[in-house]
Write an enzyme that holds these catalytic residues in place. Structure first.
Site, PDB file in Angstrom:
ATOM      1  N   GLU A  40     -14.179   6.235 -10.740  1.00  0.00           N
ATOM      2  CA  GLU A  40     -15.083   6.583  -9.494  1.00  0.00           C
ATOM      3  C   GLU A  40     -14.068   7.209  -8.342  1.00  0.00           C
ATOM      4  OE1 GLU A  40     -17.691   3.961  -6.195  1.00  0.00           O
ATOM      5  OE2 GLU A  40     -16.348   2.896  -7.498  1.00  0.00           O
ATOM      6  N   LYS A 111     -25.135   7.350  -6.326  1.00  0.00           N
ATOM      7  CA  LYS A 111     -24.938   5.997  -6.078  1.00  0.00           C
ATOM      8  C   LYS A 111     -25.994   5.392  -5.393  1.00  0.00           C
ATOM      9  CE  LYS A 111     -21.574   2.376  -5.938  1.00  0.00           C
ATOM     10  NZ  LYS A 111     -20.100   2.283  -5.230  1.00  0.00           N
ATOM     11  N   CYS A 146     -20.064   1.670 -10.238  1.00  0.00           N
ATOM     12  CA  CYS A 146     -19.178   0.418  -9.607  1.00  0.00           C
ATOM     13  C   CYS A 146     -20.112  -0.795  -9.257  1.00  0.00           C
ATOM     14  CB  CYS A 146     -18.308   1.137  -8.459  1.00  0.00           C
ATOM     15  SG  CYS A 146     -17.171  -0.326  -8.364  1.00  0.00           S
TER      16      CYS A 146
END
Length: 265
Positions: A40, A111, A146
């Site tokens: 990431e 995200k 994540c």
């Protein structure tokens, strides 16, 4: 199919351009793999908030250009981790990019769950609003990033959208390594998918990274794992195991409180 996680070391000693050059070289060396994954926000640093603005770019920017070329030269599907994407209206997003063997961009995921508890990513970036799966020549790939690991409804949505393998690039803090190890195995086991979790190594923005990138099978078994330094983890996967395990232990068939299948894009 053969998958590799490149656990890049991300620290303040390199510029974004230097990291792009190094990452591209590592990807080009993975000829013979089917899927390669990066962490990431490895160009700017996931915790280096001061670099997000200066290093933000479009999905056709310098990182995408370098990763597209590397994927094409290696002949692999490349999950290029994520970048700080600047949208046309100026909003920043934490955006994952998936390239095919020809270097064409086939998947983009912004995200959804922003980390920070009213600071950092939660205030500096916009949030995505769509579940993303991509059909590859080895199976259907689901995309998450994540902090998304802490939200099981996203992974159930990816399952309902057909995911057989889920990729999770991360910059997980070393202080919560045990959570990383537990959540990655849990998400693979509960959705009966292969889960490829690629975390950064090193330290940036004052945050030591967890490393310990892992490839996990649909039983929740860790097939390959890294330590805390920069390294590459490679595992051969039999995608037929997804169907076999879902048939042998049909927990997904026995769901009662199923959510409505999401719209994919």
């Amino acid at each position: 199919m053969r998958a590799s996680l490149i656990q890049l070391s991300v620290d303040s000693s390199e510029t974004a351009e230097e990291r792009r050059h190094r990452a591209a070289s590592l990807v080009r060396g993975r000829t013979g793999d089917d899927l390669v994954v990066l962490p990431e926000l490895w160009t700017a640093g996931a915790w280096s908030y001061d670099r997000w603005g200066p290093d933000a770019e479009g999905v056709d920017g310098a990182t995408a250009e370098a990763m597209s070329a590397a994927a094409r030269q290696a002949g692999v599907w490349l999950h290029a981790g994520s970048i700080v994407e600047r949208d046309a209206d100026g909003t920043l997003y934490n955006t994952a990019l998936l390239f095919d063997r020809a270097g064409d961009l086939h998947g983009r995921y912004r995200k959804i769950h922003r980390y920070g508890f009213d600071t950092g990513e939660a205030t500096l970036m916009g949030g995505g609003d769509g579940i993303v799966t991509v059909p590859a020549d080895f199976g259907v790939v689901g995309l998450a990033i994540c902090y998304d690991l802490r939200f099981p409804e996203l992974f159930r949505g990816l399952l309902d959208a057909g995911a057989e393998l889920i990729v999770v690039p991360a910059a997980w803090p070393a202080a919560r390594l045990s959570h990383w190890q537990l959540l990655t195995r849990t998400r693979a086991l509960e959705e009966q998918v292969f889960l490829l979790a690629c975390c950064a190594a090193g330290a940036h923005g004052g945050m030591r990274q967890a490393g310990h990138s892992m490839i996990i099978d649909p039983w929740g078994t860790v097939l390959g794992a890294a330590g805390t330094t920069e390294e590459t983890v490679t595992v051969d996967l039999d995608m037929a195991e997804v169907t076999r395990i879902r048939t042998e232990l049909p927990v997904l068939r026995d769901r009662v409180l199923a959510i409505q299948a999401p719209t994919t894009r």
